[in-house]
Design a protein around this motif. Structure first.
Motif, PDB file in Angstrom:
ATOM      1  N   PRO A 297       0.795  -1.231   0.000  1.00 24.20           N
ATOM      2  CA  PRO A 297       0.000   0.000   0.000  1.00 24.20           C
ATOM      3  C   PRO A 297       0.833   1.289   0.000  1.00 24.20           C
ATOM      4  N   ARG A 298       2.004   1.299   0.653  1.00 28.52           N
ATOM      5  CA  ARG A 298       2.844   2.508   0.696  1.00 28.52           C
ATOM      6  C   ARG A 298       3.709   2.673  -0.552  1.00 28.52           C
ATOM      7  N   ASP A 299       3.731   1.692  -1.442  1.00 25.26           N
ATOM      8  CA  ASP A 299       4.533   1.760  -2.659  1.00 25.26           C
ATOM      9  C   ASP A 299       3.793   2.561  -3.724  1.00 25.26           C
ATOM     10  N   VAL A 300       4.020   3.862  -3.728  1.00 22.95           N
ATOM     11  CA  VAL A 300       3.277   4.760  -4.614  1.00 22.95           C
ATOM     12  C   VAL A 300       4.152   5.453  -5.661  1.00 22.95           C
ATOM     13  N   THR A 301       5.409   5.059  -5.746  1.00 17.48           N
ATOM     14  CA  THR A 301       6.318   5.744  -6.674  1.00 17.48           C
ATOM     15  C   THR A 301       5.838   5.682  -8.123  1.00 17.48           C
ATOM     16  N   PRO A 302       5.540   4.512  -8.700  1.00 16.59           N
ATOM     17  CA  PRO A 302       5.102   4.499 -10.095  1.00 16.59           C
ATOM     18  C   PRO A 302       3.787   5.256 -10.312  1.00 16.59           C
ATOM     19  N   ASP A 303       2.872   5.132  -9.365  1.00 17.81           N
ATOM     20  CA  ASP A 303       1.575   5.814  -9.487  1.00 17.81           C
ATOM     21  C   ASP A 303       1.752   7.335  -9.471  1.00 17.81           C
ATOM     22  N   THR A 304       2.775   7.796  -8.777  1.00 16.60           N
ATOM     23  CA  THR A 304       3.041   9.229  -8.676  1.00 16.60           C
ATOM     24  C   THR A 304       3.815   9.741  -9.880  1.00 16.60           C
ATOM     25  N   ILE A 305       4.799   8.969 -10.328  1.00 17.57           N
ATOM     26  CA  ILE A 305       5.666   9.432 -11.415  1.00 17.57           C
ATOM     27  C   ILE A 305       5.002   9.327 -12.781  1.00 17.57           C
ATOM     28  N   GLU A 306       4.294   8.262 -13.044  1.00 16.77           N
ATOM     29  CA  GLU A 306       3.751   8.056 -14.390  1.00 16.77           C
ATOM     30  C   GLU A 306       2.910   9.235 -14.902  1.00 16.77           C
ATOM     31  N   PRO A 307       2.023   9.826 -14.096  1.00 18.09           N
ATOM     32  CA  PRO A 307       1.257  10.969 -14.605  1.00 18.09           C
ATOM     33  C   PRO A 307       2.110  12.211 -14.891  1.00 18.09           C
ATOM     34  N   LEU A 308       3.309  12.272 -14.332  1.00 14.86           N
ATOM     35  CA  LEU A 308       4.203  13.404 -14.574  1.00 14.86           C
ATOM     36  C   LEU A 308       4.913  13.299 -15.918  1.00 14.86           C
ATOM     37  N   LEU A 309       4.955  12.082 -16.482  1.00 21.25           N
ATOM     38  CA  LEU A 309       5.716  11.835 -17.702  1.00 21.25           C
ATOM     39  C   LEU A 309       5.006  12.339 -18.942  1.00 21.25           C
ATOM     40  N   ASP A 310       5.794  12.819 -19.896  1.00 23.51           N
ATOM     41  CA  ASP A 310       5.267  13.177 -21.212  1.00 23.51           C
ATOM     42  C   ASP A 310       5.049  11.923 -22.046  1.00 23.51           C
ATOM     43  N   ARG A 311       5.969  10.963 -21.883  1.00 17.43           N
ATOM     44  CA  ARG A 311       5.909   9.692 -22.609  1.00 17.43           C
ATOM     45  C   ARG A 311       6.526   8.612 -21.731  1.00 17.43           C
ATOM     46  N   THR A 312       6.014   7.397 -21.864  1.00 10.15           N
ATOM     47  CA  THR A 312       6.619   6.280 -21.139  1.00 10.15           C
ATOM     48  C   THR A 312       7.570   5.523 -22.071  1.00 10.15           C
ATOM     49  N   ILE A 313       8.469   4.770 -21.465  1.00  9.69           N
ATOM     50  CA  ILE A 313       9.373   3.880 -22.193  1.00  9.69           C
ATOM     51  C   ILE A 313       9.041   2.465 -21.708  1.00  9.69           C
ATOM     52  N   PRO A 314       8.004   1.850 -22.280  1.00  6.26           N
ATOM     53  CA  PRO A 314       7.535   0.558 -21.768  1.00  6.26           C
ATOM     54  C   PRO A 314       8.603  -0.530 -21.749  1.00  6.26           C
ATOM     55  N   GLY A 315       9.510  -0.504 -22.721  1.00 11.88           N
ATOM     56  CA  GLY A 315      10.538  -1.537 -22.799  1.00 11.88           C
ATOM     57  C   GLY A 315      11.412  -1.631 -21.572  1.00 11.88           C
ATOM     58  N   PHE A 316      11.595  -0.515 -20.865  1.00  8.53           N
ATOM     59  CA  PHE A 316      12.445  -0.553 -19.676  1.00  8.53           C
ATOM     60  C   PHE A 316      11.864  -1.488 -18.620  1.00  8.53           C
ATOM     61  N   GLY A 317      10.624  -1.267 -18.237  1.00  6.16           N
ATOM     62  CA  GLY A 317       9.996  -2.108 -17.219  1.00  6.16           C
ATOM     63  C   GLY A 317       9.882  -3.555 -17.666  1.00  6.16           C
ATOM     64  N   GLU A 318       9.553  -3.737 -18.947  1.00 10.55           N
ATOM     65  CA  GLU A 318       9.420  -5.089 -19.480  1.00 10.55           C
ATOM     66  C   GLU A 318      10.750  -5.835 -19.403  1.00 10.55           C
ATOM     67  N   LEU A 319      11.814  -5.206 -19.886  1.00  5.16           N
ATOM     68  CA  LEU A 319      13.135  -5.843 -19.856  1.00  5.16           C
ATOM     69  C   LEU A 319      13.636  -6.030 -18.432  1.00  5.16           C
ATOM     70  N   TYR A 320      13.383  -5.041 -17.584  1.00  7.92           N
ATOM     71  CA  TYR A 320      13.822  -5.165 -16.190  1.00  7.92           C
ATOM     72  C   TYR A 320      13.187  -6.406 -15.554  1.00  7.92           C
ATOM     73  N   ARG A 321      11.896  -6.591 -15.754  1.00 10.34           N
ATOM     74  CA  ARG A 321      11.220  -7.740 -15.144  1.00 10.34           C
ATOM     75  C   ARG A 321      11.706  -9.071 -15.728  1.00 10.34           C
ATOM     76  N   VAL A 322      12.027  -9.107 -17.021  1.00 10.94           N
ATOM     77  CA  VAL A 322      12.576 -10.329 -17.619  1.00 10.94           C
ATOM     78  C   VAL A 322      13.926 -10.651 -16.974  1.00 10.94           C
ATOM     79  N   LEU A 323      14.797  -9.645 -16.887  1.00 13.78           N
ATOM     80  CA  LEU A 323      16.113  -9.861 -16.274  1.00 13.78           C
ATOM     81  C   LEU A 323      15.974 -10.236 -14.799  1.00 13.78           C
ATOM     82  N   SER A 324      15.063  -9.586 -14.123  1.00  6.46           N
ATOM     83  CA  SER A 324      14.829  -9.877 -12.715  1.00  6.46           C
ATOM     84  C   SER A 324      14.313 -11.300 -12.538  1.00  6.46           C
ATOM     85  N   TYR A 325      13.433 -11.730 -13.418  1.00  3.54           N
ATOM     86  CA  TYR A 325      12.909 -13.096 -13.366  1.00  3.54           C
ATOM     87  C   TYR A 325      14.043 -14.121 -13.460  1.00  3.54           C
TER      88      TYR A 325
END
Length: 176
Positions: free
Chosen positions: A93-121
């Motif tokens: 519940p206290r993890d609000v960083t993505p929810d806070t940052i995403e609306p501030l962005l002009d554009r997202t870079i979806p590949g970053f999160g996707e690749l990060y999760r693959v590498l993390s997996y």
């Protein structure tokens, strides 16, 4: 475009990219201090070892207003070209960083999160799905939101951010 031409184009972009990027580092935590912020400390260490400069480093609470203010302050500094935020990217519940940052962005870079999760997996298995790491562009600057653990920071920095930071920054300026 042929694969060979595409590869040459990427190589040319990397060659034209800045070698040193002024970066702001923000840690999101209710409990960390500069002395025990090992994730943020590792971001600084790895940036400097790669020849980048750290323009600022702050710690803010897991509060949307504080996170947003820190990101806005970082992106308002003329020389800052990138912002790396650590912490608060999970599903608690206290993890609000993505929810806070995403609306501030002009554009997202979806590949970053996707690749990060693959590498993390590959490193931690199915627990990787709990990460909401993300990246995007704001006012011609690159913003990253990473988990706060040292392992997660090292993975993101070494495998994704450091190899592409200059390239991303040079392309972000072109999107303004």
């Amino acid at each position: 475009m042929s694969r060979e031409h595409e590869s040459a184009s990427i190589h040319e972009h990397r060659e034209e990219a800045p070698r040193s990027v002024a970066t702001a580092v923000i840690t999101v935590s209710d409990t960390r201090t500069l002395e025990d912020d090992f994730g943020g400390g590792l971001v600084v260490e790895l940036l400097e070892a790669a020849g980048h400069s750290v323009a600022s480093r702050v710690i803010v609470k897991d509060e949307p207003a504080e996170i947003a203010e820190a990101v806005e302050n970082a992106t308002s500094h003329q020389g800052v070209r990138a912002v790396i935020v650590t912490g608060g990217t999970g599903v608690a519940p206290r993890d609000v960083t993505p929810d806070t940052i995403e609306p501030l962005l002009d554009r997202t870079i979806p590949g970053f999160g996707e690749l990060y999760r693959v590498l993390s997996y590959q490193e931690i298995g199915s627990a990787a799905l709990l990460s909401r790491a993300l990246a995007g562009l704001k006012d011609g600057r690159v913003i990253f939101a990473l988990p706060g653990s040292r392992g997660a920071v090292r993975l993101a920095m070494e495998k994704l951010i450091l190899p592409e930071l200059g390239h991303l920054v040079s392309q972000a300026v072109k999107t303004r």
